[in-house]
Design a protein around this motif. Structure first.
Motif, mmCIF file in Angstrom:
data_model
loop_
_atom_site.group_PDB
_atom_site.id
_atom_site.type_symbol
_atom_site.label_atom_id
_atom_site.label_comp_id
_atom_site.label_asym_id
_atom_site.label_seq_id
_atom_site.Cartn_x
_atom_site.Cartn_y
_atom_site.Cartn_z
ATOM 1 N N ALA A 138 0.825 -1.214 0.000
ATOM 2 C CA ALA A 138 0.000 0.000 0.000
ATOM 3 C C ALA A 138 0.856 1.259 0.000
ATOM 4 C CB ALA A 138 -0.935 -0.009 1.202
ATOM 5 N N VAL A 139 2.039 1.186 0.600
ATOM 6 C CA VAL A 139 2.982 2.305 0.623
ATOM 7 C C VAL A 139 4.365 1.738 0.340
ATOM 8 C CG1 VAL A 139 1.624 3.673 2.246
ATOM 9 C CG2 VAL A 139 3.354 2.101 3.110
ATOM 10 N N PRO A 140 5.299 2.543 -0.145
ATOM 11 C CA PRO A 140 6.660 2.043 -0.398
ATOM 12 C C PRO A 140 7.269 1.445 0.866
ATOM 13 C CG PRO A 140 6.360 4.197 -1.417
ATOM 14 C CD PRO A 140 5.137 3.951 -0.583
ATOM 15 N N GLY A 141 7.819 0.256 0.742
ATOM 16 C CA GLY A 141 8.427 -0.405 1.878
ATOM 17 C C GLY A 141 7.450 -1.116 2.781
ATOM 18 N N GLY A 142 6.166 -1.119 2.415
ATOM 19 C CA GLY A 142 5.148 -1.732 3.254
ATOM 20 C C GLY A 142 5.006 -3.223 3.016
ATOM 21 N N PHE A 143 3.973 -3.794 3.610
ATOM 22 C CA PHE A 143 3.722 -5.223 3.516
ATOM 23 C C PHE A 143 2.746 -5.537 2.383
ATOM 24 C CE2 PHE A 143 4.460 -4.793 8.231
ATOM 25 C CZ PHE A 143 5.734 -5.352 8.207
ATOM 26 N N THR A 144 2.759 -6.780 1.943
ATOM 27 C CA THR A 144 1.756 -7.306 1.021
ATOM 28 C C THR A 144 1.046 -8.465 1.727
ATOM 29 O OG1 THR A 144 3.137 -9.009 -0.019
ATOM 30 C CG2 THR A 144 3.313 -6.753 -0.887
ATOM 31 N N PRO A 145 -0.057 -8.959 1.204
ATOM 32 C CA PRO A 145 -0.741 -10.093 1.842
ATOM 33 C C PRO A 145 0.152 -11.319 2.032
ATOM 34 C CG PRO A 145 -2.205 -9.064 0.264
ATOM 35 C CD PRO A 145 -0.875 -8.393 0.104
ATOM 36 N N CYS A 188 5.875 -1.551 17.439
ATOM 37 C CA CYS A 188 6.347 -2.800 16.825
ATOM 38 C C CYS A 188 7.593 -2.519 15.990
ATOM 39 C CB CYS A 188 5.254 -3.400 15.947
ATOM 40 S SG CYS A 188 5.769 -4.914 15.106
ATOM 41 N N PRO A 189 8.646 -3.336 16.124
ATOM 42 C CA PRO A 189 9.862 -3.107 15.333
ATOM 43 C C PRO A 189 9.642 -3.249 13.833
ATOM 44 C CG PRO A 189 9.958 -5.226 16.469
ATOM 45 C CD PRO A 189 8.785 -4.490 17.029
ATOM 46 N N CYS A 190 8.585 -3.953 13.438
ATOM 47 C CA CYS A 190 8.330 -4.116 12.006
ATOM 48 C C CYS A 190 7.887 -2.818 11.346
ATOM 49 C CB CYS A 190 7.260 -5.186 11.773
ATOM 50 S SG CYS A 190 7.800 -6.867 12.144
ATOM 51 N N VAL A 191 7.308 -1.906 12.130
ATOM 52 C CA VAL A 191 6.809 -0.668 11.552
ATOM 53 C C VAL A 191 7.603 0.552 11.983
ATOM 54 C CG1 VAL A 191 4.468 -1.555 11.377
ATOM 55 C CG2 VAL A 191 5.150 -0.331 13.423
ATOM 56 N N SER A 192 8.537 0.383 12.895
ATOM 57 C CA SER A 192 9.273 1.544 13.405
ATOM 58 C C SER A 192 10.394 1.979 12.481
ATOM 59 C CB SER A 192 9.855 1.229 14.793
ATOM 60 O OG SER A 192 10.739 0.123 14.717
ATOM 61 N N GLY A 193 10.917 1.052 11.663
ATOM 62 C CA GLY A 193 12.067 1.397 10.845
ATOM 63 C C GLY A 193 11.736 1.881 9.465
ATOM 64 N N ALA A 194 10.495 1.671 8.998
ATOM 65 C CA ALA A 194 10.141 2.057 7.641
ATOM 66 C C ALA A 194 8.655 2.337 7.589
ATOM 67 C CB ALA A 194 10.508 0.920 6.669
ATOM 68 N N PRO A 195 8.214 3.121 6.601
ATOM 69 C CA PRO A 195 6.774 3.381 6.472
ATOM 70 C C PRO A 195 6.040 2.115 6.116
ATOM 71 C CG PRO A 195 7.961 4.192 4.540
ATOM 72 C CD PRO A 195 8.997 3.791 5.552
ATOM 73 N N LYS A 196 4.929 1.860 6.800
ATOM 74 C CA LYS A 196 4.144 0.658 6.563
ATOM 75 C C LYS A 196 2.677 1.033 6.434
ATOM 76 C CE LYS A 196 7.748 -2.002 7.229
ATOM 77 N NZ LYS A 196 8.330 -2.812 6.159
ATOM 78 N N PRO A 197 1.835 0.118 5.935
ATOM 79 C CA PRO A 197 0.405 0.402 5.908
ATOM 80 C C PRO A 197 -0.156 0.522 7.299
ATOM 81 C CG PRO A 197 0.996 -1.465 4.482
ATOM 82 C CD PRO A 197 2.201 -1.130 5.330
ATOM 83 N N GLY A 198 -1.383 1.007 7.389
ATOM 84 C CA GLY A 198 -2.063 1.164 8.663
ATOM 85 C C GLY A 198 -2.391 -0.177 9.294
ATOM 86 N N PRO A 199 -3.050 -0.179 10.424
ATOM 87 C CA PRO A 199 -3.297 -1.402 11.173
ATOM 88 C C PRO A 199 -4.341 -2.315 10.541
ATOM 89 C CG PRO A 199 -4.355 0.454 12.245
ATOM 90 C CD PRO A 199 -3.504 1.020 11.147
ATOM 91 N N ASP A 200 -5.093 -1.816 9.550
ATOM 92 C CA ASP A 200 -6.114 -2.655 8.932
ATOM 93 C C ASP A 200 -5.541 -3.314 7.680
ATOM 94 O OD1 ASP A 200 -7.928 -2.011 10.804
ATOM 95 O OD2 ASP A 200 -8.865 -0.395 9.649
#
Length: 202
Positions: A138-145, A188-200
């Motif tokens: 959803a955002v650069p550096g974020g997660f995918t399903p 959470c360390p997974c979201v503190s170092g890079a931009p990630k999607p929101g909690p949903d």
């Protein structure tokens, strides 16, 4: 006379290429909204907009072919209007193969690789070689399903950090199932170092 004038006005707006909508003084003018499945031709009323890219747009129809790959022979053909869910590639692809009574190796690009189409073809005994849609965060550096462990039978979702939450029942226009991690993402360390999607996640 009034009826003829109204018909001429409607034909004018259609020919002009604008969606006609009501405006002041009982006249008609360009509508600010886009009409689904709108007519684009007074000569061929079945023609529709064919969306390609922002720079490549055209009106008319789409041709769909089923080809025997070893011989190159066309075994089925469909010509459909260029827009509308009933004319989507996946829907038409199922129609093209509906008469096949023996299992096939089915090749197709991403447009034919919807969940419903894959399930129907799989249940019919066909082997699928359909290109899946690319996964993009959803955002650069974020997660995918693919970064989550999703158990649809148990209705549970586990995030990359190991937190597990419930998966909602299907809902909304597209019958999506959602998982909300809420405060579990805070610190959470997974979201503190890079931009990630929101909690949903859906």
């Amino acid at each position: 006379m009034a009826s003829s004038a109204s018909s001429c006005a409607n034909c004018f707006w259609l020919s002009l290429g604008n969606d006609a909508g009501p405006c002041d003084r009982r006249a008609r003018g360009p509508s600010s909204s886009h009409a689904l499945g709108r007519l684009v031709s007074t000569v061929d009323p079945e023609a529709r907009h064919v969306h390609k890219t922002r720079s490549h747009q055209q009106d008319g129809f789409k041709a769909h072919l089923a080809i025997e790959p070893e011989t190159g022979l066309y075994i089925a053909l469909a010509l459909r209007p260029g827009a509308g869910p009933e004319h989507h590639e996946a829907a038409v692809g199922l129609d093209l193969l509906a008469g096949e009574t023996t299992p096939l190796d089915v090749f197709g690009d991403t447009a034919y690789s919807t969940g419903d189409a894959r399930q129907t073809l799989h249940e019919a005994g066909h082997r699928l070689f359909l290109k899946p849609a690319p996964l993009r965060p959803a955002v650069p550096g974020g997660f995918t399903p693919d970064d989550f462990t999703i158990d649809t039978q148990a209705a549970l979702v586990t995030c990359p950090a190991g937190h597990t939450v419930g998966l909602s029942d299907p809902g909304g226009q597209h019958y999506q199932r959602k998982a909300s991690f809420g405060d579990l993402c805070t610190g959470c360390p997974c979201v503190s170092g890079a931009p990630k999607p929101g909690p949903d996640a859906s």
